[in-house]
Design a protein around this motif. Structure first.
Motif, PDB file in Angstrom:
ATOM      1  N   PRO A  91       0.812  -1.215   0.000  1.00  0.00           N
ATOM      2  CA  PRO A  91       0.000   0.000   0.000  1.00  0.00           C
ATOM      3  C   PRO A  91       0.847   1.268   0.000  1.00  0.00           C
ATOM      4  O   PRO A  91       1.920   1.313   0.600  1.00  0.00           O
ATOM      5  N   PHE A 150       0.982   5.253   1.082  1.00  0.00           N
ATOM      6  CA  PHE A 150       0.346   6.174   2.016  1.00  0.00           C
ATOM      7  C   PHE A 150       0.518   7.595   1.491  1.00  0.00           C
ATOM      8  O   PHE A 150       1.218   7.828   0.502  1.00  0.00           O
ATOM      9  N   ASN A 206       1.747  10.136   3.234  1.00  0.00           N
ATOM     10  CA  ASN A 206       2.855  10.828   3.890  1.00  0.00           C
ATOM     11  C   ASN A 206       2.465  12.223   4.345  1.00  0.00           C
ATOM     12  O   ASN A 206       3.153  13.204   4.081  1.00  0.00           O
ATOM     13  N   ASN A 226      -0.178   7.881  11.304  1.00  0.00           N
ATOM     14  CA  ASN A 226       0.023   6.735  12.189  1.00  0.00           C
ATOM     15  C   ASN A 226      -0.911   6.739  13.392  1.00  0.00           C
ATOM     16  O   ASN A 226      -0.757   5.929  14.304  1.00  0.00           O
ATOM     17  N   LEU A 227      -1.887   7.644  13.387  1.00  0.00           N
ATOM     18  CA  LEU A 227      -2.881   7.641  14.466  1.00  0.00           C
ATOM     19  C   LEU A 227      -3.710   6.365  14.382  1.00  0.00           C
ATOM     20  O   LEU A 227      -3.871   5.777  13.305  1.00  0.00           O
ATOM     21  N   ASN A 228      -4.248   5.949  15.498  1.00  0.00           N
ATOM     22  CA  ASN A 228      -5.162   4.811  15.472  1.00  0.00           C
ATOM     23  C   ASN A 228      -6.431   5.220  14.746  1.00  0.00           C
ATOM     24  O   ASN A 228      -6.955   6.313  14.954  1.00  0.00           O
ATOM     25  N   SER A 250      -4.669   1.465   5.708  1.00  0.00           N
ATOM     26  CA  SER A 250      -4.549   1.366   4.259  1.00  0.00           C
ATOM     27  C   SER A 250      -5.817   0.649   3.801  1.00  0.00           C
ATOM     28  O   SER A 250      -6.403  -0.130   4.560  1.00  0.00           O
ATOM     29  N   ASN A 257      -5.894  -1.665   1.785  1.00  0.00           N
ATOM     30  CA  ASN A 257      -5.518  -3.081   1.827  1.00  0.00           C
ATOM     31  C   ASN A 257      -5.837  -3.702   3.174  1.00  0.00           C
ATOM     32  O   ASN A 257      -6.402  -4.782   3.254  1.00  0.00           O
ATOM     33  N   GLU A 258      -5.417  -3.023   4.242  1.00  0.00           N
ATOM     34  CA  GLU A 258      -5.662  -3.589   5.571  1.00  0.00           C
ATOM     35  C   GLU A 258      -7.159  -3.646   5.859  1.00  0.00           C
ATOM     36  O   GLU A 258      -7.680  -4.668   6.301  1.00  0.00           O
ATOM     37  N   GLY A 262      -4.679   9.956  20.716  1.00  0.00           N
ATOM     38  CA  GLY A 262      -4.079   8.910  19.885  1.00  0.00           C
ATOM     39  C   GLY A 262      -4.986   8.358  18.810  1.00  0.00           C
ATOM     40  O   GLY A 262      -4.585   7.485  18.051  1.00  0.00           O
ATOM     41  N   GLY A 307       0.242  -2.891   5.888  1.00  0.00           N
ATOM     42  CA  GLY A 307       0.782  -1.647   6.421  1.00  0.00           C
ATOM     43  C   GLY A 307       0.352  -1.384   7.854  1.00  0.00           C
ATOM     44  O   GLY A 307       0.671  -0.338   8.424  1.00  0.00           O
ATOM     45  N   ARG A 339       3.073  -0.643  10.719  1.00  0.00           N
ATOM     46  CA  ARG A 339       4.067   0.401  10.477  1.00  0.00           C
ATOM     47  C   ARG A 339       4.586   1.002  11.787  1.00  0.00           C
ATOM     48  O   ARG A 339       3.837   1.272  12.713  1.00  0.00           O
ATOM     49  N   THR A 358       7.403   4.000  13.174  1.00  0.00           N
ATOM     50  CA  THR A 358       8.186   5.149  12.733  1.00  0.00           C
ATOM     51  C   THR A 358       9.617   4.987  13.239  1.00  0.00           C
ATOM     52  O   THR A 358       9.859   4.972  14.442  1.00  0.00           O
ATOM     53  N   ALA A 403       8.262   5.643   7.984  1.00  0.00           N
ATOM     54  CA  ALA A 403       7.360   4.548   8.330  1.00  0.00           C
ATOM     55  C   ALA A 403       7.929   3.250   7.764  1.00  0.00           C
ATOM     56  O   ALA A 403       8.034   3.089   6.552  1.00  0.00           O
ATOM     57  N   TYR A 453       7.857  -1.176   8.019  1.00  0.00           N
ATOM     58  CA  TYR A 453       6.943  -2.253   8.399  1.00  0.00           C
ATOM     59  C   TYR A 453       7.677  -3.276   9.256  1.00  0.00           C
ATOM     60  O   TYR A 453       8.710  -3.822   8.846  1.00  0.00           O
ATOM     61  N   THR A 493       4.276   6.721  19.548  1.00  0.00           N
ATOM     62  CA  THR A 493       3.390   6.310  18.458  1.00  0.00           C
ATOM     63  C   THR A 493       3.240   4.797  18.442  1.00  0.00           C
ATOM     64  O   THR A 493       2.142   4.265  18.277  1.00  0.00           O
ATOM     65  N   ARG A 511      -0.195   2.766  18.897  1.00  0.00           N
ATOM     66  CA  ARG A 511      -0.720   1.890  17.855  1.00  0.00           C
ATOM     67  C   ARG A 511      -0.997   0.484  18.384  1.00  0.00           C
ATOM     68  O   ARG A 511      -1.912  -0.188  17.917  1.00  0.00           O
TER      69      ARG A 511
END
Lengths: 464, 276
Positions: free
Chosen positions: A235, A237, A239, A244-246, A250, A252-253, A344, B227, B230, B232, B237, B239, B256, B260
């Protein structure tokens, strides 16, 4: 004579937006015959030129018109191993139907719908005969089990070759099972198509990651040739800050959790966000799939956020129409600039309105952010559907395999890669494209593999 | 289907499984992981490869019962089968370049560092090993580490075994002592819960000792496709499934990563209630 195009009946958009059944119903026998009779049987069959696997369209439609759907299915199968799949997900309006003479009059013959009708009939009734196998001896490894691999495997098996398909997941089908949702392509149908392939004697090894469990060079010690149809599974992203927050996934996921991992069933142990507000970035078929899936999981509001305009959306018109009818909101000419969080988790997407400027490298007009147009779309889930690229796992385990800068495998017009005996096709070569193009590539490569093995002779391999 | 060849309880809520999976042993190396599904409707759950026997075609994993799938798995017995077992995934650990190493295993992390401890012993560079856990019943592999480590240090949060305190307390002493010694530690290899690994990294940063950690992120496929795992690392980012699972701990954005790891906590808790 003017005869209007017959359309498939559809579920009420409000109802279908809450279930995982197909939105579009199959033709009944009467409608199928009536639609088939609209075919003008053009001698040069322009429709066939639009089909990447050159299905004998007027012939199969002729069989339906005669009331012989099984015969029609047999004609389709001569050149297409996955007719029930193609009848649903092919962009016919860009291919066969676009070239139909009637498209310039009262609307093209519904070739896709008729293909589905014949294929579904044959799958339900059975009774299709398999053509006799060729006498070629040799062993072929097929990497991946998506459309290009399934087609290549079927063609190689038909030539007489002994074929083993390697799949990384626990279920075969590739993007047909992890990516395309149940309501667009029922998984029971994909399973039937794969069972058909296995009945040709093709072996299937699940849970095998080529590049890890076994490398390409290791496979070549045992096989005369290999086909790589591992797709474009990585996938991309955006950027942008906050990705990366919950709550940010993607596509795909998100789709894999729902489709392959069955999160559409509330009893499944697979966690997935249900309900709330969802923002989907991108406007291709995958974005439409993600948006429509979110609705079906109970989302209150789903927005498609896309930098360009309606004309530039890469998804099929039908998918866009379905999404719109079902209540997906389109935020066009809108670029996400940041994902905002709280504790978060996602709470909103910060966006800016865009205008279209001069064309960029892709030939499409480049979106330019309008100063001071920032606004927020509140949401609890954000899904990134801005494209995928090929997985480097195979390449990493086979340094001799040439790839492009984008990571796609370099092949010649016959699908031959840089290692003798290795062929490739589908998204692994083209980057994300359509099911039917992948199938065409699988077919081309299978013919080349047969030629290669004929020329070289099969390895002597001692069976254990 | 993959057969359970052997099963034994190693510590409280920790079960060792030896699984018949010859295809996985072909290329597997310590530090890599596998993904399994317990049954036909199961989740895909990653486990580190603790040991393997290429001749017997078996792979050893340790299962700590923390959620729905691990509890389901722990109910399986010797001779039973699990649905899917795929690997090896991720990159192997490579400690060959280091001469003097401290290894830290927190809880079940001890199982991950054990093969590495064995390896360093085999090349005559045995490591100092710190094994830590909340309490005595969670300490595992003590005898094995005694044989493989140069020195074994045990710490429990409640002081029920070894010294009372955290692995970082022991580590600080070792690093201070090494400052006076002729040979400095050139690497710390820490595996355990994320807050522990974070604390280790914060400590070693001050001492300037290279630190490798193993990230057990949430993942679906394990091949770079979703993904979801991921992490950081140095602002990029990466995997955990394909670039890791091991990373330079000083480059990881820990807050982070820890956030997550809590993504599905509520849903998982809700589903766990369904299990008897």
């Amino acid at each position: 004579m003017r005869i209007e195009r017959h359309h498939q009946k559809e579920q009420d958009p409000k109802v279908r937006a809450k279930n995982f059944s197909e939105p579009v119903y199959n033709f009944d026998a009467e409608t199928a015959v009536a639609e088939a009779k609209r075919c003008l049987k053009c001698r040069n069959a322009p429709c066939r030129n639009g089909c990447p696997v050159a299905v004998k369209i007027p012939e199969f439609i002729g069989k339906i018109a005669e009331g012989d759907p099984l015969g029609a299915a047999a004609v389709i199968r001569e050149t297409n191993n996955l007719p029930a799949v193609c009848g649903r997900v092919c962009p016919q309006e860009e291919q066969c139907e676009k070239l139909c003479i009637r498209s310039r009059m009262e609307g093209a013959v519904s070739i896709g719908a008729l293909e589905r009708y014949a294929a579904d009939y044959a799958l339900e009734r059975g009774g299709e005969t398999t053509p006799p196998k060729g006498g070629l001896k040799g062993r072929v490894a097929v990497v991946g089990s998506g459309p290009s691999s399934l087609t290549c495997a079927a063609d190689c098996a038909a030539a007489g070759l002994s074929v083993t398909v390697y799949e990384a997941f626990h279920t075969a089908g590739g993007v047909l099972v992890y990516g395309i949702p149940e309501f667009r392509l029922p998984k029971s149908l994909v399973k039937k198509e794969i069972d058909k392939l296995l009945s040709l004697g093709v072996r299937l090894e699940l849970n095998t990651v080529v590049g890890k469990t076994v490398t390409l060079p290791q496979l070549l010690e045992k096989f005369d040739a290999a086909f790589i149809g591992s797709g474009a599974g990585l996938p991309q992203f955006l950027n942008i800050p906050g990705e990366n927050l919950n709550g940010v996934y993607s596509a795909n996921e998100y789709l894999t959790r729902v489709n392959l991992m069955k999160a559409y069933d509330p009893a499944s142990p697979t966690p997935i966000p249900r309900g709330g507000r969802v923002a989907v970035f991108g406007a291709g078929n995958v974005a439409m799939d993600a948006a429509r899936t979110a609705l079906r999981l109970g989302a209150e509001k789903v927005s498609i956020v896309y930098r360009r305009g309606r004309e530039e959306m890469p998804a099929r018109k039908e998918e866009i129409r379905h999404a719109e009818e079902e209540g997906v909101v389109f935020e066009l000419l809108t670029a996400p600039t940041e994902i905002l969080g709280e504790g978060g988790r996602v709470r909103a997407v910060k966006c800016a309105r865009c205008e279209l400027g001069a064309p960029d490298a892709s030939g499409r007009r480049r979106p330019v952010v309008v100063a001071g147009s920032g606004f927020e779309i509140p949401c609890e889930t954000a899904i990134v559907a801005v494209g995928t690229s090929p997985n480097p796992l195979i390449k990493d385990s086979a340094p001799d395999l040439k790839t492009t800068e984008k990571g796609t495998i370099t092949v010649d017009e016959k699908g031959a890669a840089s290692i003798p005996g290795v062929y490739a096709g589908g998204d692994a070569v083209t980057g994300a494209a359509t099911v039917i193009l992948a199938m065409g590539a699988g077919r081309t490569a299978a013919a080349a593999i047969a030629e290669y093995i004929k020329g070289k002779g099969a390895k002597r391999i001692i069976e254990n | 289907m993959y057969r359970i060849v052997k099963k034994r309880n190693l510590a409280e809520n920790v079960v060792e499984f030896v699984i018949d999976a010859p295809a996985v042993t072909l290329n597997a190396k310590p530090g890599q992981f596998i993904i399994l599904r317990v049954d036909g409707d199961g989740e895909r759950v990653p486990f580190t490869i603790c040991d393997m026997d290429k001749k017997a075609g078996t792979v050893t994993i340790l299962v700590q019962t923390v959620g729905y799938s691990t509890k389901l798995l722990a109910q399986k017995n010797e001779g039973g089968f699990i649905q899917d077992f795929v690997g090896p995934l991720g990159r192997a650990t490579d400690l060959t370049e280091f001469k003097k190493v401290v290894m830290i295993g927190g809880g079940i992390g001890a199982a991950v560092i054990y093969p590495q401890a064995k390896f360093l012993k085999s090349v005559n560079r045995p490591a100092d090993v710190i094994v830590g856990a909340r309490t005595k019943s969670l300490i595992m592999y003590e005898d094995e580490f005694k044989a493989a480590a140069k020195n074994l240090h045990i710490a429990t949060d409640d002081g029920s075994y070894g010294r009372k305190g955290f692995v970082t307390d022991v580590l600080r002493e070792l690093l201070d002592r090494a400052r006076a010694a002729p040979a400095q530690y050139d690497a710390v290899f820490a595996v355990g819960p994320m807050p522990m690994m974070k604390a280790v990294c914060e400590l070693t940063k001050g001492y300037g000792v290279h630190t490798v950690v193993s990230m057990n992120a949430t993942m679906v496929d394990g091949t770079g496709m979703c993904g979801g795992c991921r992490v950081t690392v140095g602002g990029k980012a990466l995997y955990a499934c394909v670039h890791g699972p091991e990373f330079d701990g000083h480059l990881i954005d820990w807050d982070t990563a820890i956030n997550r790891s809590r993504n599905f906590r509520e849903q998982e808790a809700a589903h766990l209630c369904k299990l008897k």
